[in-house]
Structures are given as structure tokens and as C-alpha cells.
Design a protein around this motif. Structure first.
Motif, PDB file in Angstrom:
ATOM      1  N   TRP A 380       0.849  -1.189   0.000  1.00  0.00           N
ATOM      2  CA  TRP A 380       0.000   0.000   0.000  1.00  0.00           C
ATOM      3  C   TRP A 380       0.887   1.242   0.000  1.00  0.00           C
ATOM      4  N   SER A 381       0.588   2.198  -0.886  1.00  0.00           N
ATOM      5  CA  SER A 381       1.375   3.428  -0.932  1.00  0.00           C
ATOM      6  C   SER A 381       1.166   4.244   0.344  1.00  0.00           C
ATOM      7  N   ILE A 382       2.234   4.929   0.761  1.00  0.00           N
ATOM      8  CA  ILE A 382       2.196   5.737   1.985  1.00  0.00           C
ATOM      9  C   ILE A 382       2.294   7.204   1.583  1.00  0.00           C
ATOM     10  N   ASP A 383       1.232   7.952   1.826  1.00  0.00           N
ATOM     11  CA  ASP A 383       1.113   9.318   1.306  1.00  0.00           C
ATOM     12  C   ASP A 383       0.453  10.236   2.334  1.00  0.00           C
ATOM     13  N   PRO A 384       1.209  10.738   3.313  1.00  0.00           N
ATOM     14  CA  PRO A 384       0.620  11.642   4.323  1.00  0.00           C
ATOM     15  C   PRO A 384       0.005  12.897   3.722  1.00  0.00           C
ATOM     16  N   VAL A 385       0.688  13.514   2.743  1.00  0.00           N
ATOM     17  CA  VAL A 385       0.170  14.738   2.128  1.00  0.00           C
ATOM     18  C   VAL A 385      -1.166  14.470   1.444  1.00  0.00           C
ATOM     19  N   GLY A 386      -1.325  13.240   0.939  1.00  0.00           N
ATOM     20  CA  GLY A 386      -2.591  12.880   0.308  1.00  0.00           C
ATOM     21  C   GLY A 386      -3.773  12.960   1.260  1.00  0.00           C
ATOM     22  N   LEU A 387      -3.527  12.793   2.559  1.00  0.00           N
ATOM     23  CA  LEU A 387      -4.612  12.920   3.536  1.00  0.00           C
ATOM     24  C   LEU A 387      -5.063  14.374   3.627  1.00  0.00           C
ATOM     25  N   ARG A 388      -4.120  15.298   3.660  1.00  0.00           N
ATOM     26  CA  ARG A 388      -4.486  16.717   3.660  1.00  0.00           C
ATOM     27  C   ARG A 388      -5.248  17.073   2.379  1.00  0.00           C
ATOM     28  N   TYR A 389      -4.762  16.572   1.264  1.00  0.00           N
ATOM     29  CA  TYR A 389      -5.420  16.795  -0.025  1.00  0.00           C
ATOM     30  C   TYR A 389      -6.857  16.290   0.022  1.00  0.00           C
ATOM     31  N   THR A 390      -7.039  15.082   0.563  1.00  0.00           N
ATOM     32  CA  THR A 390      -8.369  14.473   0.650  1.00  0.00           C
ATOM     33  C   THR A 390      -9.304  15.284   1.531  1.00  0.00           C
ATOM     34  N   LEU A 391      -8.812  15.722   2.691  1.00  0.00           N
ATOM     35  CA  LEU A 391      -9.641  16.515   3.601  1.00  0.00           C
ATOM     36  C   LEU A 391     -10.090  17.818   2.944  1.00  0.00           C
ATOM     37  N   ASN A 392      -9.182  18.462   2.232  1.00  0.00           N
ATOM     38  CA  ASN A 392      -9.535  19.700   1.528  1.00  0.00           C
ATOM     39  C   ASN A 392     -10.569  19.433   0.434  1.00  0.00           C
ATOM     40  N   TYR A 393     -10.361  18.373  -0.308  1.00  0.00           N
ATOM     41  CA  TYR A 393     -11.285  18.036  -1.388  1.00  0.00           C
ATOM     42  C   TYR A 393     -12.695  17.808  -0.849  1.00  0.00           C
ATOM     43  N   LEU A 394     -12.818  17.003   0.200  1.00  0.00           N
ATOM     44  CA  LEU A 394     -14.133  16.671   0.747  1.00  0.00           C
ATOM     45  C   LEU A 394     -14.806  17.883   1.375  1.00  0.00           C
ATOM     46  N   TYR A 395     -14.033  18.696   2.101  1.00  0.00           N
ATOM     47  CA  TYR A 395     -14.644  19.844   2.766  1.00  0.00           C
ATOM     48  C   TYR A 395     -15.097  20.892   1.750  1.00  0.00           C
ATOM     49  N   ASP A 396     -14.312  21.055   0.694  1.00  0.00           N
ATOM     50  CA  ASP A 396     -14.693  21.997  -0.356  1.00  0.00           C
ATOM     51  C   ASP A 396     -15.948  21.515  -1.079  1.00  0.00           C
ATOM     52  N   ARG A 397     -16.074  20.205  -1.281  1.00  0.00           N
ATOM     53  CA  ARG A 397     -17.202  19.647  -2.029  1.00  0.00           C
ATOM     54  C   ARG A 397     -18.499  19.681  -1.226  1.00  0.00           C
ATOM     55  N   TYR A 398     -18.418  19.407   0.083  1.00  0.00           N
ATOM     56  CA  TYR A 398     -19.636  19.232   0.883  1.00  0.00           C
ATOM     57  C   TYR A 398     -19.806  20.243   2.019  1.00  0.00           C
ATOM     58  N   HIS A 399     -18.720  20.789   2.511  1.00  0.00           N
ATOM     59  CA  HIS A 399     -18.749  21.708   3.658  1.00  0.00           C
ATOM     60  C   HIS A 399     -19.488  21.089   4.848  1.00  0.00           C
ATOM     61  N   LYS A 400     -19.176  19.831   5.102  1.00  0.00           N
ATOM     62  CA  LYS A 400     -19.679  19.111   6.278  1.00  0.00           C
ATOM     63  C   LYS A 400     -18.487  18.726   7.149  1.00  0.00           C
ATOM     64  N   PRO A 401     -18.689  18.623   8.460  1.00  0.00           N
ATOM     65  CA  PRO A 401     -17.597  18.158   9.319  1.00  0.00           C
ATOM     66  C   PRO A 401     -17.107  16.776   8.878  1.00  0.00           C
ATOM     67  N   ILE A 402     -15.812  16.549   9.062  1.00  0.00           N
ATOM     68  CA  ILE A 402     -15.187  15.290   8.639  1.00  0.00           C
ATOM     69  C   ILE A 402     -14.546  14.613   9.839  1.00  0.00           C
ATOM     70  N   MET A 403     -14.731  13.302   9.926  1.00  0.00           N
ATOM     71  CA  MET A 403     -14.079  12.508  10.951  1.00  0.00           C
ATOM     72  C   MET A 403     -13.225  11.442  10.261  1.00  0.00           C
TER      73      MET A 403
END
Length: 508
Positions: A380-403
Motif C-alpha cells: 500500500w502506498s504511503i502518502d501523508p500529504v494525500g490525507l491533507r489533499y483528501t480533507l480539503n477536497y471533501l470539505y470543499d465539495r460538501y462543507h460538512k464536518p469530517i471525521m
């Protein structure tokens, strides 16, 4: 401070991977109870079209055992194209099923929760085994012994001030529902699931605030059986099942909002952002469309309350017509979730054509290799920055809290003679990922509610069934053959995470 004052620090597990006691307390068989340990089955699955370098990873994946035409057999749980026509999942004599005992949380829950409290957990994301509550799924009345067990677990958590975050369906549907109805491919499962949820909502309304409907609902693209109880290599049935799950989720959300306004209901998505292989427009379009169909379809429907147009067009091209009834539109519109929860382990690469490109080979995944990333021992690829990218993508798309309810490193750990485990590699992995979460909150303004690392104590691996693929802060003396004392030993990461929680992430 970057992390909110009431940030939900904790860990995550699933009932079928740690509880054990698979037939105690009136529990019925679940779909997980017929799944083997990778590499331990006496069966062989023929994969003539698979390259040898990928087969070595597939050999570590777990099988589903079944009977067909009076003969026993097996298929790869997370490879739907290996499922047989007209087979029936069953326990086969002589096979080892690690979930049957797992780490025996059923009898060790007080000890395990005490360890969570020692780490300072604010929350514990867990699941209810559906087959403990309704052994066959469609029983007339719930099983009181099963309900009482979770009363004891919740009481123990609340004694230490640990907030339960409960997944209602985490890969542990009653096996009888798969055999009788083909799981969620049948619309009857919508009402059966609703009845189960209504039962546990009423029972635990004073003990549980946070609920997730379906674990990694989009994982059906890998396995219709593990995800939705559909034991058939049939794309149409898989699409029916996904639709019925989202409809069921909406009905349950609506129930919660009307009857239990203090509840917070979330969806749970397996998130793996695909990067475009190049700046070619075709590669970028492929990345966009692949993420739409593998991830966004499910979150768009449950967060926005309607089926997205790109999915409707995709189904039309495949000649699949969903079994939509007149009242469904209103159900989806009214039953949207309050927050989004995700599992995050890796990112991927998308290209208009992968001809001649180097592939990443790992268990559960095969995609274009990213030369800029390291991989885990399971590919499995290890990509910490990808987590920040994912959080930004989801929050921008939905503007809902993320867990973030799953994130962690599966690795081989060594228990030393003095009963210590020096897992600096795990600490490094978690530190790097949490640093990116902190940036997403502090720099980008993403509303992140909490972080529950997977799995906070060693448990049976979902994809491989192995104990040797360890994620936990606590080492459990158990091996891939089911041997061991089940004794618990804190790892170095236990004390590291304890300090992270104590300082609310300010001393990463």
C-alpha cells in the motif's frame, strides 16, 4: 490551537475482527464467519490471467469458503470475479476461520477498554455485530443477550469518559440474509436493516451519540459479498445492493433526526484520491471520472440527497436500470447525513492508458505505481500529504464536518523477550499523517471532528485474515494459526499516542 478543544482522539475496530465468541450469547453466523486466513486455506483459487508478481499478494488474501453442487470450494473475498455461480457460503470442516475467536474482546473488553483509557482516548469507534442482535437478520424479536453485551461495553466506555462512535454495519451482516435474499441486492433488506437500527437506537439512545450507517460503503467495487452480502459475480446485483444500502442509510438518518435529535449520523467512505499520471488532459479527466464512480457517487448521494447525473449516465451505458420506486426520491432528500467519515490509507494514480506503465502490486490493489511514494509491507502506498489533499477536497465539495475513522499502518511487529515492541515505523507513519491533518485544520480551515486510528489494538486483518498484519498500539499474543496466550502488551506507539492525546496534538 490547531486541533479543536473537544477533538475526538481515539482508535477504531470492527466487531468481526476482534470480538470472537462467534456463537456465544445467542449470536448467529455472520458473512465474516466463513472467511479464512490468507495463505492458510487448503483450497487453491485458479488465477491464470494474473501476473506472478501480483499473485504473491493475492495469495495473502482471505477466502470465502462455499459449497456448490455438493462440493466444497473457496474464492477470494475481495475479488468478486472469483466468485462461483450459484455457490452457498458455509463453514467447511478443516478450515481455519480467525474471526471465530479473534482476540476475544467479548471476554476481554474491560481489560481492553482500560488500556484505551490509559492512552487517554476521548472516543472509540466500534461496530455492533448485527448477528448478535438479530441472529438471522429477519428474526421477529432481538436477542437480549446480544443487546446486554453492548450495554456492558458502552457502560464501560462511558465510565472512563470515552465517547462511543458506532458503525451499524461493518462487514458483518447475518449470513442468513446473504443466503436467503442475496443480501442488499434485495429491497427487503432496507426494511430489515431499518428494524435492526431502530432496535439499537432505542436501546442505546442514552449511551451513544455518534453513528455511522455502513462501513466503507463504496468498497462494493471490490467485494459485493463482504460489503453487502451479495455472493455473485454480477455487476447489476452489486449496483442494486449499493442503491439499497444508500436508501437504507437515508431511512435510518430520517428516523434518527425525527426521534433522536441529539444523534449525529455519518456516512463512511473509503477514500483514495487518484492523481493524474501526467498533465495531459486525458489523464486528468480519467482521474476525475474514476474518483466520481469509485467514491463521489456514494458520498454525493448520502450527503446531497440525490443520485448524481454522471452515475445515471454510467448505468445507462451499462444497460443497468436501478430498482427505483416513486417514494425513493423523497427518502434520499430527507435522509442526508450530518457528517462525513472516511478511511484513509493510500492514494492512487490514474491515466487514460496504463500500457507500458509500472504497476503497484499489493493485496487488495493493483494500480499505476507512484515513484514518489514508499509502500507498506503489503504494497500500500504511503502518502501523508494525500490525507491533507483528501480533507480539503471533501470539505470543499460538501462543507460538512469530517471525521477520520480509519488510518494506520499494517506491519510485522516483533515482541521482544522483555514484552516490549519497538514500532518506530508506526510512530513515524502516524506522526506524518497527523501533521498533515493539523495543517488541514490550521492552515486550510477544514472542520475535522476527530481521528480514530485503525486498529487501536491488534486484531484480525480484514483483507488477509492475518494477525501478523498488525496495526495496534497494543500487541496481542496471537499468531496466524490461532496460537498464543491472548495476553496484551503496550507497544512504544502506545505511549507516543498517549502523549499526543494529552497535549491535544500540539507536540507531534
Amino acid at each position: 490551537m490547531a486541533f479543536p478543544e473537544h477533538f475526538l482522539w481515539g482508535g477504531a475496530t470492527a466487531a468481526n475482527q476482534l470480538e470472537g465468541a462467534y456463537l456465544e450469547g445467542g449470536k448467529g453466523l455472520s458473512i465474516a464467519d466463513v472467511m479464512t486466513c490468507g495463505g492458510k486455506s487448503r483450497f487453491k483459487v485458479d488465477l491464470p490471467a494474473i501476473k506472478p508478481e501480483y499473485q504473491k499478494f493475492l495469495s495473502k488474501m482471505r477466502y470465502v469458503t462455499f459449497e456448490k453442487d455438493g462440493q466444497d470450494g473457496a474464492c477470494i473475498a475481495f475479488k468478486q470475479n472469483t466468485y462461483p455461480d450459484h455457490g452457498t457460503p458455509k463453514i467447511v470442516e478443516g478450515e481455519y476461520y480467525p474471526n471465530h475467536e479473534a482476540i476475544d474482546f467479548y471476554h476481554h473488553y474491560k481489560e481492553d477498554i482500560a488500556l484505551m483509557a490509559e492512552m487517554g482516548f476521548k472516543a472509540y469507534r466500534m461496530s455492533i455485530a448485527w448477528s448478535r442482535i438479530y441472529p438471522n437478520g429477519d428474526d421477529d424479536a432481538p436477542n437480549e443477550e446480544g443487546l446486554a453485551f453492548y450495554d456492558r461495553v458502552f457502560d464501560e466506555l462511558l465510565k472512563y469518559g470515552i465517547e462511543p462512535i458506532v458503525t451499524l454495519s461493518h462487514y458483518e451482516m447475518p449470513l442468513a440474509l446473504s443466503m436467503k435474499y442475496q443480501g442488499f441486492a434485495n429491497r427487503k433488506l432496507v426494511d430489515i436493516f431499518y428494524k435492526y437500527c431502530a432496535t439499537v437506537f432505542e436501546r442505546y439512545a442514552g449511551k451513544v451519540k455518534y453513528w455511522l450507517t455502513f462501513n466503507e460503503i463504496n468498497s462494493i467495487i471490490h467485494s459485493s459479498y463482504v460489503n453487502a452480502g451479495v455472493f455473485a459475480n454480477d455487476r447489476q446485483l452489486s449496483e442494486y445492493a449499493s442503491y439499497h444500502q444508500m436508501l437504507a442509510s437515508a431511512k435510518v438518518c430520517q428516523l434518527a433526526h425525527e426521534k433522536y435529535p441529539h444523534f449525529k449520523i455519518g456516512c463512511m467512505i473509503s477514500s483514495s484520491i487518484p492523481y493524474a499520471y501526467t498533465c495531459k488532459p486525458e489523464d486528468n479527466l480519467e482521474a476525475l471520472k474514476s474518483y466520481d464512480l469509485r467514491v463521489n457517487y456514494y458520498s454525493d448521494t448520502m450527503v446531497r440527497g440525490y443520485l448524481p447525473e454522471y452515475k445515471i449516465k454510467d448505468l445507462e451505458r451499462r444497460g443497468i436500470k436501478l430498482p427505483i420506486m416513486e417514494e425513493d426520491r423523497a427518502i434520499l432528500e430527507k435522509g442526508t447525513v450530518d457528517f462525513i467519515s472516511i478511511s484513509y490509507y493510500q492514494t492512487s494514480i490514474a491515466a487514460a492508458s496504463d500500457d507500458g506503465l509500472k504497476m503497484a502490486e499489493g493485496n487488495m490493489i493493483r494500480h499505476i505505481a507512484n515513484p514518489h511514494l514508499k509502500t507498506s509491507e503489503w504494497g500500500w502506498s504511503i502518502d501523508p500529504v494525500g490525507l491533507r489533499y483528501t480533507l480539503n477536497y471533501l470539505y470543499d465539495r460538501y462543507h460538512k464536518p469530517i471525521m477520520i475513522v480509519e488510518n494506520g499502518l499494517g506491519a510485522f511487529d516483533t515482541l521482544n523477550e522483555d514484552k516490549t515492541v519497538h514500532d518506530a515505523y508506526r510512530i513515524s507513519y502516524l506522526q506524518e499523517h497527523l501533521s498533515e491533518v493539523k495543517k488541514a485544520i490550521e492552515i486550510d480551515g477544514v472542520d475535522v471532528m476527530g481521528y480514530t486510528s485503525w486498529g487501536c489494538i491488534d486484531l484480525v486483518s480484514c483483507s488477509s485474515g492475518q494477525m501478523s498484519k498488525r496495526y495496534g498500539f497494543v500487541y496481542v499474543d496471537r499468531d496466524d494459526d490461532g496460537n498464543g496466550t491472548l495476553a496484551r502488551y503496550p507497544k512504544d506507539s502506545f505511549y507516543w499516542y498517549q502523549h499526543i492525546i494529552e497535549t491535544n496534538g500540539e507536540e507531534l
